[in-house]
Write a protein that holds these residues in place. Structure first.
Motif, PDB file in Angstrom:
ATOM      1  N   LEU A  86      -1.873  13.371   0.134  1.00  0.00           N
ATOM      2  CA  LEU A  86      -1.671  12.974   1.122  1.00  0.00           C
ATOM      3  C   LEU A  86      -1.867  12.713   2.646  1.00  0.00           C
ATOM      4  N   LEU A  87      -2.591  11.273   2.915  1.00  0.00           N
ATOM      5  CA  LEU A  87      -2.731  11.362   3.895  1.00  0.00           C
ATOM      6  C   LEU A  87      -1.155  11.599   5.058  1.00  0.00           C
ATOM      7  N   PRO A  88      -1.473  11.903   6.379  1.00  0.00           N
ATOM      8  CA  PRO A  88      -0.358  12.134   7.361  1.00  0.00           C
ATOM      9  C   PRO A  88       0.777  10.723   7.328  1.00  0.00           C
ATOM     10  N   SER A  89       1.695  10.466   7.337  1.00  0.00           N
ATOM     11  CA  SER A  89       1.997   9.734   7.820  1.00  0.00           C
ATOM     12  C   SER A  89       3.391  10.001   8.533  1.00  0.00           C
ATOM     13  N   ALA A  90       3.287   8.913   9.885  1.00  0.00           N
ATOM     14  CA  ALA A  90       4.122   8.750  11.070  1.00  0.00           C
ATOM     15  C   ALA A  90       5.149   7.664  11.170  1.00  0.00           C
ATOM     16  N   ALA A  91       5.027   7.110   9.742  1.00  0.00           N
ATOM     17  CA  ALA A  91       6.361   6.171   9.641  1.00  0.00           C
ATOM     18  C   ALA A  91       7.223   6.172   8.303  1.00  0.00           C
ATOM     19  N   TYR A  92       6.779   6.046   7.216  1.00  0.00           N
ATOM     20  CA  TYR A  92       7.096   6.064   6.424  1.00  0.00           C
ATOM     21  C   TYR A  92       8.306   8.295   5.829  1.00  0.00           C
ATOM     22  N   THR A  93       7.217   8.910   5.561  1.00  0.00           N
ATOM     23  CA  THR A  93       7.860   9.744   5.465  1.00  0.00           C
ATOM     24  C   THR A  93       8.647  10.167   6.598  1.00  0.00           C
ATOM     25  N   PRO A  94       7.878  10.963   7.629  1.00  0.00           N
ATOM     26  CA  PRO A  94       9.559  10.743   8.792  1.00  0.00           C
ATOM     27  C   PRO A  94      10.832   9.997   8.429  1.00  0.00           C
ATOM     28  N   SER A  95      10.764   8.512   8.050  1.00  0.00           N
ATOM     29  CA  SER A  95      11.964   8.149   8.415  1.00  0.00           C
ATOM     30  C   SER A  95      12.794   8.425   6.953  1.00  0.00           C
ATOM     31  N   LYS A  96      12.143   9.445   6.044  1.00  0.00           N
ATOM     32  CA  LYS A  96      12.526   9.569   4.903  1.00  0.00           C
ATOM     33  C   LYS A  96      13.726  10.626   5.139  1.00  0.00           C
ATOM     34  N   ALA A  97      12.427  10.945   5.624  1.00  0.00           N
ATOM     35  CA  ALA A  97      13.068  12.632   6.291  1.00  0.00           C
ATOM     36  C   ALA A  97      14.729  12.904   6.587  1.00  0.00           C
ATOM     37  N   ALA A  98      14.336  11.743   7.714  1.00  0.00           N
ATOM     38  CA  ALA A  98      15.121  11.401   8.297  1.00  0.00           C
ATOM     39  C   ALA A  98      16.575  11.286   7.764  1.00  0.00           C
ATOM     40  N   LEU A  99      16.398  10.256   6.732  1.00  0.00           N
ATOM     41  CA  LEU A  99      17.539   9.595   5.568  1.00  0.00           C
ATOM     42  C   LEU A  99      17.790  11.656   5.289  1.00  0.00           C
ATOM     43  N   SER A 124       6.435  -1.313  -3.494  1.00  0.00           N
ATOM     44  CA  SER A 124       5.809  -0.977  -2.622  1.00  0.00           C
ATOM     45  C   SER A 124       4.403   0.307  -3.039  1.00  0.00           C
ATOM     46  N   ASN A 125       4.096   0.632  -4.006  1.00  0.00           N
ATOM     47  CA  ASN A 125       3.216   0.755  -4.129  1.00  0.00           C
ATOM     48  C   ASN A 125       1.851   0.192  -4.867  1.00  0.00           C
ATOM     49  N   ASN A 126       2.629  -1.421  -5.091  1.00  0.00           N
ATOM     50  CA  ASN A 126       0.891  -2.132  -6.362  1.00  0.00           C
ATOM     51  C   ASN A 126       1.077  -1.476  -7.037  1.00  0.00           C
ATOM     52  N   HIS A 127       2.528  -1.028  -7.565  1.00  0.00           N
ATOM     53  CA  HIS A 127       1.590  -0.730  -8.960  1.00  0.00           C
ATOM     54  C   HIS A 127       1.226   0.178  -9.109  1.00  0.00           C
ATOM     55  N   THR A 128       1.625   1.402  -8.870  1.00  0.00           N
ATOM     56  CA  THR A 128       0.143   2.400  -9.377  1.00  0.00           C
ATOM     57  C   THR A 128       0.880   3.414  -9.385  1.00  0.00           C
ATOM     58  N   GLY A 129       2.521   3.694  -9.299  1.00  0.00           N
ATOM     59  CA  GLY A 129       2.924   4.548  -9.903  1.00  0.00           C
ATOM     60  C   GLY A 129       3.246   4.598 -11.616  1.00  0.00           C
ATOM     61  N   HIS A 130       3.825   5.841 -12.139  1.00  0.00           N
ATOM     62  CA  HIS A 130       2.995   6.534 -13.685  1.00  0.00           C
ATOM     63  C   HIS A 130       4.920   6.112 -13.680  1.00  0.00           C
ATOM     64  N   VAL A 137       0.412  -0.919   0.217  1.00  0.00           N
ATOM     65  CA  VAL A 137      -0.168   0.251   0.208  1.00  0.00           C
ATOM     66  C   VAL A 137       0.953   0.906   0.016  1.00  0.00           C
ATOM     67  N   SER A 138       0.792   2.050  -0.755  1.00  0.00           N
ATOM     68  CA  SER A 138       1.371   3.150  -0.782  1.00  0.00           C
ATOM     69  C   SER A 138       1.322   3.822   0.551  1.00  0.00           C
ATOM     70  N   PRO A 139       2.359   4.500   1.103  1.00  0.00           N
ATOM     71  CA  PRO A 139       2.125   5.139   2.533  1.00  0.00           C
ATOM     72  C   PRO A 139       1.639   7.306   1.856  1.00  0.00           C
ATOM     73  N   ALA A 140       1.012   7.269   0.775  1.00  0.00           N
ATOM     74  CA  ALA A 140       0.141   8.258   0.892  1.00  0.00           C
ATOM     75  C   ALA A 140      -1.627   7.936   0.998  1.00  0.00           C
ATOM     76  N   ASP A 141      -1.181   6.434   1.633  1.00  0.00           N
ATOM     77  CA  ASP A 141      -3.160   5.979   1.361  1.00  0.00           C
ATOM     78  C   ASP A 141      -2.757   4.353   2.425  1.00  0.00           C
ATOM     79  N   ALA A 142      -1.991   4.926   3.170  1.00  0.00           N
ATOM     80  CA  ALA A 142      -1.969   4.426   4.298  1.00  0.00           C
ATOM     81  C   ALA A 142      -2.086   4.551   5.798  1.00  0.00           C
ATOM     82  N   THR A 143      -3.709   4.117   5.679  1.00  0.00           N
ATOM     83  CA  THR A 143      -4.473   4.738   7.136  1.00  0.00           C
ATOM     84  C   THR A 143      -3.943   4.271   8.498  1.00  0.00           C
TER      85      THR A 143
END
Length: 255
Positions: A172-185, A215-221, A101-107
Motif C-alpha cells: 500500500l502507498l503510505p497515507s498521511a490522511a485516510y489511514t491516520p484518521s482511521k487509526a485516530a478513530l 470510495s474505491n471506485n468499485h474495486t473492492g471484492h 480513488v482508494s487510499p491504497a492508490d492515492a499518490t
C-alpha cells in the motif's frame, strides 16, 4: 441494563444512503429495528429510506452532515421528539480525501508531499464528525436498555499490520490522511468505551474489509452486504459482548 421486550429499537446509521451504510441499514431494518437513514443529501436519504420501507422495513430519512453542527443538533432534537431514545449508532460516514480513488492508490496522500488541508478535511469527517455526532446523541443512547456504538474503521488503521514490511499491506502507498484518521478513530473508540463501560454502552470499531463502494471506485471484492455484517453484529451484541475492541468478520484485528 435489562432489555424490555416491548422496547422498539431505534438505529441511526450515518452516511446510509448508499454503499456500506445502506447495507447496514437494510440489515438492521430486516431485524425489526426502526432505522434512521443519515444522509447529507435529503433527496438521496429519502430515496434510500423509501426503498427500505418498500422492502418491509421501518425507516426514516434524516438529513445529517457530520461536519455541520447545525444538522447534527437538529437531528438529535428530531430523534428526541420523535422517539425519545436511540439504541444503536453506527458512525459510518467517512471520506478518503482522494475522491473515487482508494487510499491504497492515492499518490496525493504520500506523507512527504501531502497538502495539510487534505489531512484536516479527512480528520474533520472521519474523527471530529464522529465526536460531534456521538456526543450529541449520547443523552438519547443513555435512555436505551442496550445502547451500542459502532465506529466504521479499516484494516489500514492497524499499525501492527501496516508497519510489517512483509505483511499483507506492505504494497500500500503510505497515507498521511485516510489511514491516520482511521487509526485516530480506533484510539477514540477505546477512549469512549473506557468512559462509557460503567454505563453499559458498548463501543467498538469495525473493519468491514475491502468493500465494493464509490470510495474505491468499485474495486473492492466484498459486497456491501458482506462488509456490513460485522457492523450489524457489533450493533446487536448482548450485554456480555465486548467493548473497546477492533473487529472484522473473522474476529479481532490487531491494533
Amino acid at each position: 441494563m435489562n432489555e424490555d421486550t416491548t422496547h422498539q429499537k431505534i438505529a441511526l446509521v450515518t452516511g446510509a444512503n448508499k454503499g456500506l451504510g445502506r447495507a447496514a441499514a437494510e440489515q438492521l431494518a430486516a431485524l425489526g429495528m426502526t432505522v434512521l437513514v443519515g444522509a447529507r443529501d435529503p433527496r438521496r436519504g429519502e430515496e434510500a429510506a423509501a426503498a427500505l420501507r418498500a422492502a418491509g422495513g421501518e425507516a426514516h430519512a434524516l438529513t445529517l452532515d457530520v461536519t455541520d453542527a447545525t444538522t447534527v443538533q437538529r437531528a438529535a432534537r428530531w430523534i428526541e421528539e420523535r422517539f425519545g431514545h436511540l439504541d444503536v449508532l453506527i458512525n459510518n460516514a467517512g471520506i478518503t480525501g482522494s475522491g473515487q480513488v482508494s487510499p491504497a492508490d492515492a499518490t496525493d496522500q504520500i506523507p512527504s508531499t501531502v497538502e495539510p488541508d487534505m489531512v484536516r478535511a479527512v480528520f474533520e469527517t472521519n474523527v471530529f464528525g464522529v465526536i460531534a455526532v456521538t456526543n450529541a446523541l449520547l443523552p438519547l443512547l443513555r435512555r436505551s436498555p442496550a445502547p451500542r456504538i459502532v465506529n466504521v474503521s479499516s484494516h489500514a488503521a492497524s499499525m501492527a499490520l501496516t508497519s510489517d514490511p512483509d505483511g499483507p499491506f506492505a504494497a500500500l502507498l503510505p497515507s498521511a490522511a485516510y489511514t491516520p484518521s482511521k487509526a485516530a478513530l480506533n484510539a477514540l473508540t477505546v477512549q469512549y468505551a473506557n468512559e462509557l463501560r460503567k454505563d453499559g454502552i458498548l463501543v467498538n470499531a469495525a473493519a468491514p474489509g475491502y468493500v465494493d463502494t464509490d470510495s474505491n471506485n468499485h474495486t473492492g471484492h466484498l459486497t456491501p452486504a458482506q462488509g456490513a455484517a460485522i457492523l450489524v453484529h457489533l450493533a446487536t451484541l448482548d450485554a456480555n459482548g465486548p467493548t473497546a475492541g477492533f473487529f472484522t468478520h473473522d474476529g479481532p484485528v490487531p491494533w
